[in-house]
Design a protein around this motif. Structure first.
Motif, PDB file in Angstrom:
ATOM      1  N   ARG A   1     -26.943  29.782  24.065  1.00 22.71           N
ATOM      2  CA  ARG A   1     -27.434  28.759  24.981  1.00 22.71           C
ATOM      3  C   ARG A   1     -28.431  29.333  25.987  1.00 22.71           C
TER       4      ARG A   1
ATOM      5  N   TRP B   1     -26.629  27.543  15.514  1.00 22.99           N
ATOM      6  CA  TRP B   1     -25.965  28.657  16.201  1.00 22.99           C
ATOM      7  C   TRP B   1     -24.474  28.362  16.354  1.00 22.99           C
ATOM      8  N   SER B   2     -24.159  27.123  16.701  1.00 21.21           N
ATOM      9  CA  SER B   2     -22.763  26.733  16.884  1.00 21.21           C
ATOM     10  C   SER B   2     -22.004  26.733  15.572  1.00 21.21           C
TER      11      SER B   2
ATOM     12  N   ARG C   1     -24.863  17.704  18.913  1.00 20.94           N
ATOM     13  CA  ARG C   1     -26.292  17.926  19.165  1.00 20.94           C
ATOM     14  C   ARG C   1     -27.171  17.013  18.310  1.00 20.94           C
TER      15      ARG C   1
ATOM     16  N   GLU D   1     -29.490  25.036  18.451  1.00 23.03           N
ATOM     17  CA  GLU D   1     -28.150  25.154  19.027  1.00 23.03           C
ATOM     18  C   GLU D   1     -27.084  24.711  18.043  1.00 23.03           C
TER      19      GLU D   1
ATOM     20  N   ILE E   1     -31.801  29.474  24.116  1.00 27.38           N
ATOM     21  CA  ILE E   1     -32.264  28.139  23.729  1.00 27.38           C
ATOM     22  C   ILE E   1     -32.634  27.327  24.956  1.00 27.38           C
TER      23      ILE E   1
ATOM     24  N   TYR F   1     -21.287  31.087  22.403  1.00 32.72           N
ATOM     25  CA  TYR F   1     -22.030  29.889  22.805  1.00 32.72           C
ATOM     26  C   TYR F   1     -22.963  30.191  23.975  1.00 32.72           C
TER      27      TYR F   1
END
Length: 270
Positions: free
Chosen positions: A219, A186-187, A137, A183, A222, A215
């Motif tokens: 996602r 979060w990942s 990302r 993201e 987001i 995920y």
């Protein structure tokens, strides 16, 4: 305050006429780090040293094609009028869901050919896939893409984001939500949870299912903030629909397996 900043050059370096972009460098970095993490666990779980490398030889190029075809399919109204652009992947236009779906299909066929357990392999690879996504990302960050709607600089400063990130989110005269960052964080959190869950010796496949659920949940929200979404019909965002379907599928599979199958292998079992 003067809000004019020089954005980060997307070109990492040049080799004659060949320009190497930071996007590619960062993606490659994510793949290498993910590989190193997975390789150690693969060997610990009884796989040969070359199993993962052999798998990646098939997965990586086909996943790139899958990511491109997925994107083209949902932007067909454009590419139908400009078919010569279909192969111009260097101009952008790939989708992570296309890559993931392709990777799962290729990995399933590969493990079946090798007479190995797909779910065992998927459990081992789950943290590495997610860390690859988390790192990847940042390629979007360099390209100033995959961002959300417009916000103020004060909004970003109140989030305690470093200035070099805030400045890069200044695009064409306005600041934008750094959804790439949301993201990525979060990942990374998901990677930590997956590594901790390894110790719990879950039923085989459930680490992979957790990855999909984690995920997809992040996602979904987001994606609703982004300005570059692919759409199925009207205002229905493709990534959100896929995320919901994925969550429902893996939760359903988890319940079904636990209810109907009494003797299921666990992660730490050979």
């Amino acid at each position: 305050m003067n809000s004019v900043f020089a954005s980060i050059d997307p070109i990492a370096f040049s080799l004659g006429p060949l320009e190497v972009r930071w996007y590619g460098v960062i993606i490659a970095m994510g793949i290498v780090i993910g590989y190193l993490i997975a390789q150690r666990e693969m060997i610990k779980r009884g796989f040969s040293a070359d199993f993962l490398a052999d798998l990646l030889i098939w997965v990586l190029p086909l996943s790139i094609l899958g990511a491109r075809f997925y994107y083209v399919a949902f932007e067909w109204s454009h590419y139908q009028e400009n078919p010569e652009q279909i192969i111009q992947i260097w101009n952008g236009g790939i989708a992570i869901h296309g890559a993931l779906i392709t990777a799962v299909l290729v990995a399933y066929l590969f493990t079946k050919k090798r007479e190995s357990s797909f779910l065992k392999v998927a459990d081992i690879l789950a943290p590495s896939i997610l860390i690859g996504q988390a790192i990847g990302r940042w390629g979007n960050f360099i390209n100033q893409e995959a961002h959300g709607g417009e916000v103020s600089r004060t909004f970003l400063e109140n989030m305690f984001i470093p200035d070099w990130i805030i400045n890069q989110m200044y695009i064409d005269g306005a600041y934008y939500h750094p959804t790439f960052l949301y993201e990525s964080l979060w990942s990374f959190a998901g990677v930590i949870l997956l590594l901790l869950l390894r110790r719990k010796n879950l039923i085989r496949g459930e680490l992979f299912f957790f990855y999909i659920t984690w995920y997809s949940f992040g996602r979904f929200f987001i994606e609703g903030m982004r300005t570059d979404s692919l759409y199925v019909i009207g205002e229905l965002r493709t990534a959100q629909l896929v995320s919901v379907c994925a969550i429902v599928l893996v939760i359903g599979l988890t319940i079904y397996r636990r209810v109907t199958q009494k003797k299921l292998a666990h992660y730490l079992e050979e």
